[in-house]
Design an enzyme around this catalytic site. Structure first.
Site, PDB file in Angstrom:
ATOM      1  N   GLU A 110      37.384  72.162   9.715  1.00 37.39           N
ATOM      2  CA  GLU A 110      38.641  72.900   9.700  1.00 37.39           C
ATOM      3  C   GLU A 110      39.846  72.001   9.982  1.00 37.39           C
ATOM      4  OE1 GLU A 110      37.876  76.220  12.411  1.00 37.39           O
ATOM      5  OE2 GLU A 110      37.108  77.363  10.706  1.00 37.39           O
ATOM      6  N   LYS A 114      26.388  77.123  16.198  1.00 39.76           N
ATOM      7  CA  LYS A 114      26.691  78.548  16.357  1.00 39.76           C
ATOM      8  C   LYS A 114      25.455  79.386  16.053  1.00 39.76           C
ATOM      9  CE  LYS A 114      31.657  78.257  15.513  1.00 39.76           C
ATOM     10  NZ  LYS A 114      32.849  78.808  14.852  1.00 39.76           N
ATOM     11  N   ASP A 161      29.995  82.363  11.085  1.00 44.52           N
ATOM     12  CA  ASP A 161      30.987  82.200  12.152  1.00 44.52           C
ATOM     13  C   ASP A 161      31.072  83.426  13.059  1.00 44.52           C
ATOM     14  OD1 ASP A 161      32.999  81.225  13.703  1.00 44.52           O
ATOM     15  OD2 ASP A 161      34.582  81.386  12.199  1.00 44.52           O
ATOM     16  N   GLU A 174      36.315  87.557  19.017  1.00 43.45           N
ATOM     17  CA  GLU A 174      37.198  87.258  17.884  1.00 43.45           C
ATOM     18  C   GLU A 174      36.983  88.217  16.712  1.00 43.45           C
ATOM     19  OE1 GLU A 174      36.777  83.261  16.364  1.00 43.45           O
ATOM     20  OE2 GLU A 174      38.068  83.660  14.646  1.00 43.45           O
ATOM     21  N   TRP A 198      37.213  81.283   2.829  1.00 43.74           N
ATOM     22  CA  TRP A 198      37.958  82.057   3.821  1.00 43.74           C
ATOM     23  C   TRP A 198      38.196  83.487   3.326  1.00 43.74           C
ATOM     24  CZ3 TRP A 198      42.246  77.895   5.221  1.00 43.74           C
ATOM     25  CH2 TRP A 198      41.652  76.907   6.022  1.00 43.74           C
TER      26      TRP A 198
HETATM   27  C1  GCU Z   1      36.507  80.036  14.122  1.00 47.08           C
HETATM   28  C2  GCU Z   1      37.823  80.374  14.774  1.00 47.08           C
HETATM   29  C3  GCU Z   1      38.666  79.160  15.000  1.00 47.08           C
HETATM   30  C4  GCU Z   1      37.863  78.096  15.737  1.00 47.08           C
HETATM   31  C5  GCU Z   1      36.583  77.810  14.972  1.00 47.08           C
HETATM   32  C6  GCU Z   1      35.646  76.841  15.693  1.00 47.08           C
HETATM   33  O1  GCU Z   1      36.697  79.649  12.802  1.00 47.08           O
HETATM   34  O2  GCU Z   1      38.510  81.296  13.976  1.00 47.08           O
HETATM   35  O3  GCU Z   1      39.780  79.543  15.757  1.00 47.08           O
HETATM   36  O4  GCU Z   1      38.611  76.931  15.874  1.00 47.08           O
HETATM   37  O5  GCU Z   1      35.864  78.991  14.806  1.00 47.08           O
HETATM   38  O6  GCU Z   1      34.633  77.304  16.193  1.00 47.08           O
HETATM   39  O7  GCU Z   1      35.901  75.657  15.744  1.00 47.08           O
END
Ligand code: GCU
Length: 679
Positions: A287, A356, A361, A389, A539
Site C-alpha cells: 500500500e 492477517k 483484509d 474497521e 480496491w
Molecule cells: C487495511 C487498512 C489500512 C492499513 C492496512 C494494513 O488496508 O485499511 O488502514 O494500513 O490494512 O494492515 O497495513
C-alpha cells in the site's frame, strides 16, 4: 465507575452472601522479597480487595503463617513456596499456579510461579476467580501461555491520530513524554497484564521515520520503563526507508553497506535506550510503503538486513505479509502466498512473518489465509484486528471471539488432520524457536478506552485467546460479562448469547454468503457494493462481488482465479462443490447464478434477501433483549449501549436496502417479495 474506565478490573463490592467466605480466605497477603513486579502485584491485590471487601487486608513480609494467608511469590522471593505441592517447573517462565492448600495445619492460598511476572499473572487469575463468583476456599488453577509473543499493534501516528481508530486519539501523549507520566499508561499496562499481553508495538505500521530519532526513542524508553514491571515489552514499527528519509544515507537499499551500518548503529542506539526492547515490525512494499522491492531486492533481503542489526541484542524482526500489488488480473487473495512462498526458508531465524487471519483484509468473514499451512519454515505470527474497521467501527455490537475462534479452529490439514491454524500458531505443527500472535488495538483516549463498552470485550478476548488459542469464545465472554457488569446468572447467559450471535448477525446484514469488501471507499463505513472506479482494481467492491445480470460471487476455482489451489486437498474438498460447501463461504469461492438452488430450497436471490432480513431482525431483537437488562446495568452504560444498538439497527437496514437495491439493479430482477424499493 459508570464510565467504563476500569474495564474488566472493576472490583465491585462483594455481595453480603459471599463476603464472609472471601474474608475468611483472604486475611493477609504474605510477600517475600520486594521488586517492581511484586510491588505492582501487591498493589493490585490491595486495591482490589479493599474495593471488594471494603476494608484493608494487611500485607506481611514472611513470618508466621496463619489461617487465611495468601502466599504470593516465587520459590526465590518467598521460600515457603518451595515447600508447597505446586509442580511449578512445568509452568515455564510465565505460567502460574493458584491453589488452596493446608500448610502446617493452616488454610492458605498460594499464588505461585517460577518468575515474578508469572506471579503477577497468577494474581490476576486469582482476582478473576473471585470477581466471577468462584469459591475462594477451593481453588486450583494452573496455566501457562501457549504462545510466546502476545502483542498489541497500535496504529497510532505521531500526530496523535489513530489509523482505523474509533475511540478518540492515541493514548501516547508524545508532546509531554518523556517527562510526564499519564496515569493511563499504568492502567493500560495493568489491563494488558491482566489478560497476559506481553508486548506492544507503539506506532502505526504505516510508520513515520521520525520514530527512530533520539527524541522519540527517549519517549518510547519512558513508556518501556513504565511497562516493564507488568511484563510488557515495547516494539516499534519502522519505515523501511528510514535512513534515507531521515537524510542520513543516500539510499535505503538493503545491499548498500552504508545502509546496513546505519541500521546496526540504530539498533544499538535503540537498545541503549530500551535494554529489553522487543524488536521491529515492518510493513514494506505494501500500500505504497517503501521496501526492498524499490531496489529490486526481495522481502528476505530486506527482512534479513534488519534481523542482522537486531540479532546481537536478541531482538526480533516481524515482517508483515500483507502485500498485494501485482498485475490487475491476479486475484488479490493469492498474492501474499505467491510472493512469500519462494522465500520460505531464506529468512534469518529471528524473523517472523506476520499474517492477517484471512487472505484479503479483516473482512467480517474470510476463510483462513493459506499462508497458514503453506509456509512452514518461517514462524508465523497471526494478525487479528480488534479495532472494527470493517465491522461497524465503534457502534455496532460485534464480539470478535467467535471470529477469532473460527479461524483458529480451522484445520489446514497441512500435516494431516489436526493441523489447525491454532496448532500452527502455537508452533506445534511446524516447530519454531518462537511463536507469536498479534492484533491491531482498538484503544484510544475515550474515557472507556475503546469507544463503547462492548468493544472492551474484543481487547479482552484477544488477550485471553493469545494466551490460550484453544479457549472458547463463549467461556471468555462469560468471564468478561461477569467482571464488566454483574454475575447475575440470567443476565450473564442472555448477554453472552447475544454476544456470541453478534458477528454472524453483522455478516448477515453486511456481507452474507462469503461476500467481502462491499464497503464504501476510504472510511470503510457503510455499504458500497457498486463502487468500481477506484485506481487499483482490487480496491473496488465490484471486483469482489462480480455481480451482473447472470449471477454473483468470485470464482476461485480452477476455471476462475484458482485461489482454492493454495489450500490442501482436504480444504479444497470442503469448498469446491457449491452444492455441498458451508454456504457461509459460497460467494467467496463461487460465482453462481441468481437462481442457484440453496440447501434451503430457495434460490440464491431469495436466500440473499433472507439473510439480510435475518440480520436486520436480529438487530431489533438485540434492542429488546437489552431493554430487559435495565435493572442490571448502571444508567450511563445502559443508555450508551441502547443508543448504539439503535444505530446498529438503523444501519443494518441501510446495508440491506442499499445492497439489495444495487444487486436488484444489476441482476435486473425485482426485489424479492416483501421488499420495497428504497426511495
Ligand atoms: C487495511 C487498512 C489500512 C492499513 C492496512 C494494513 O488496508 O485499511 O488502514 O494500513 O490494512 O494492515 O497495513
Amino acid at each position: 465507575d459508570e464510565d467504563g474506565y476500569d474495564l474488566w478490573l472493576r472490583y465491585l463490592p462483594l455481595a453480603q452472601t459471599r463476603l464472609k467466605d472471601v474474608e475468611d480466605c483472604v486475611r493477609a497477603f504474605v510477600f517475600g522479597a520486594e521488586n517492581p513486579t511484586l510491588t505492582v502485584a501487591r498493589d493490585e491485590l490491595e486495591r482490589a480487595f479493599f474495593a471488594m471487601l471494603v476494608k484493608c487486608v494487611p500485607v506481611r513480609e514472611g513470618g508466621g503463617i496463619s489461617d487465611g494467608a495468601v502466599l504470593v511469590g516465587t520459590p526465590d522471593s518467598l521460600p515457603v513456596i518451595a515447600d508447597l505441592d505446586l509442580s511449578l517447573p512445568e509452568l515455564g517462565k510465565e505460567g502460574y499456579r493458584v491453589r488452596s492448600l493446608i500448610h502446617e495445619g493452616k488454610r492458605v492460598t498460594a499464588i505461585a510461579a517460577n518468575t515474578d511476572i508469572g506471579v503477577l499473572y497468577g494474581c490476576f487469575a486469582f482476582l478473576r476467580h473471585i470477581q466471577t463468583g468462584g469459591d475462594p476456599a477451593r481453588i486450583d488453577i494452573s496455566s501457562a501461555p501457549k504462545v510466546e509473543l502476545r502483542l498489541l499493534n497500535h496504529w497510532d501516528n505521531l500526530d496523535g491520530s489513530v489509523e482505523r481508530g474509533y475511540a478518540g486519539f492515541s493514548i501516547w501523549d508524545w508532546w509531554t513524554l518523556p517527562d510526564y507520566v499519564n496515569r493511563r499508561y499504568i492502567d493500560y499496562a495493568r489491563a494488558n497484564a491482566s489478560i497476559g499481553i506481553n508486548g506492544t508495538v507503539l506506532n502505526n505500521v504505516n510508520a513515520a521515520p521520525e520514530i527512530l530519532t533520539e527524541a522519540y526513542l527517549a519517549k518510547a524508553a519512558r513508556l518501556a520503563d513504565i511497562f516493564r514491571p507488568y511484563g510488557l515489552k515495547v516494539f516499534l514499527s519502522v519505515n523501511f526507508a528510514s535512513p534515507s528519509a531521515l537524510g542520513e544515507t543516500a539510499t535505503s537499499d538493503p545491499a548498500d553497506p552504508a545502509v546496513q551500518a546505519w541500521w546496526k548503529d540504530k539498533a544499538s542506539e535503540v537498545y541503549r535506550w530500551i535494554p529489553d526492547f522487543g524488536g521491529f515490525l515492518v510493513k514494506a512494499n505494501s500500500e505504497g510503503q517503501p521496501g526492498p522491492g524499490d531496489y529490486d531486492r526481495s522481502h528476505a533481503d530486506g527482512a534479513n538486513m534488519l534481523a542482522d542489526a537486531l540479532a546481537p541484542h536478541g531482538g526480533i524482526l516481524i515482517w508483515r505479509a500483507f502485500v498485494y500489488a501485482s498485475d490487475a488480473g491476479t486475484d488479490r487473495a493469492t498474492e501474499a502466498l505467491n510472493e512469500f512462498k519462494p522465500l520460505d526458508g531464506t529468512f534469518r531465524n529471528n524473523v517472523l512473518l506476520q499474517v492477517k487471519n484471512g487472505p484479503i483484509d479483516f473482512q467480517p468473514r474470510e476463510p483462513f489465509s493459506p499462508i497458514f499451512g503453506q509456509i512452514t519454515k518461517t514462524p508465523l505470527v497471526m494478525e487479528f484486528q480488534i479495532t472494527k474497521e470493517y465491522l461497524g467501527q465503534a457502534t455496532h455490537l460485534a464480539y470478535l471471539g467467535p471470529v477469532f475462534e473460527e479461524v483458529l479452529k480451522f484445520d489446514t490439514h497441512a500435516r494431516g488432520p489436526g493441523s489447525t491454524v491454532s496448532e500452527i500458531v502455537k508452533g506445534k505443527t511446524f516447530p519454531h524457536p518462537v511463536t507469536g500472535i498479534a492484533a491491531v488495538a482498538n484503544i484510544g483516549t475515550d474515557r472507556d478506552w475503546t469507544g463503547g463498552t462492548f468493544n472492551q470485550a474484543n481487547w479482552y478476548v484477544f488477550g485471553r485467546m493469545a494466551w490460550d488459542p484453544d479457549e472458547t469464545a463463549a467461556a471468555i465472554a462469560e468471564d468478561w460479562v461477569k467482571m464488566t457488569f454483574t454475575c447475575e446468572p440470567g443476565f450473564v447467559s442472555t448477554v453472552v448469547e447475544m454476544m456470541m450471535r453478534s458477528p454472524e448477525t453483522l455478516v448477515n446484514y453486511m456481507m452474507p454468503f462469503g461476500l467481502h469488501h462491499q464497503v464504501a471507499t476510504g472510511h470503510h463505513y457503510g455499504p458500497g457494493p457498486w463502487v468500481s472506479e477506484l485506481d487499483r482494481p482490487e480496491w473496488n467492491p465490484t471486483y469482489y462481488n462480480r455481480a451482473d445480470k447472470d449471477g454473483i460471487g468470485f470464482n476461485r476455482l480452477a476455471d476462475g482465479s484458482n485461489a482454492i489451489a493454495q489450500y490442501s486437498p482436504e480444504v479444497q474438498a470442503l469448498f469446491a462443490d457449491p452444492h455441498a460447501l458451508d454456504e457461509r463461504y459460497l460467494l467467496w469461492f463461487h460465482h453462481v447464478s441468481w437462481d442457484f438452488p440453496l440447501s434451503s430450497g430457495k434460490t440464491l436471490w431469495q436466500g440473499l434477501a433472507e439473510r439480510y432480513d435475518a440480520g436486520v431482525a436480529e438487530t431489533a431483537r438485540m434492542i429488546d433483549i437489552w431493554d430487559q437488562q435495565r435493572a442490571h446495568v448502571d444508567g450511563q452504560r445502559f443508555a450508551q449501549i441502547r443508543t448504539f444498538l439503535e444505530i446498529q439497527h438503523r444501519e443494518a437496514q441501510w446495508w440491506r436496502d442499499a445492497c439489495l437495491a444495487y444487486f436488484s439493479a444489476v441482476a435486473q430482477r425485482p426485489l424479492p417479495e416483501g421488499h420495497k424499493q428504497p426511495a
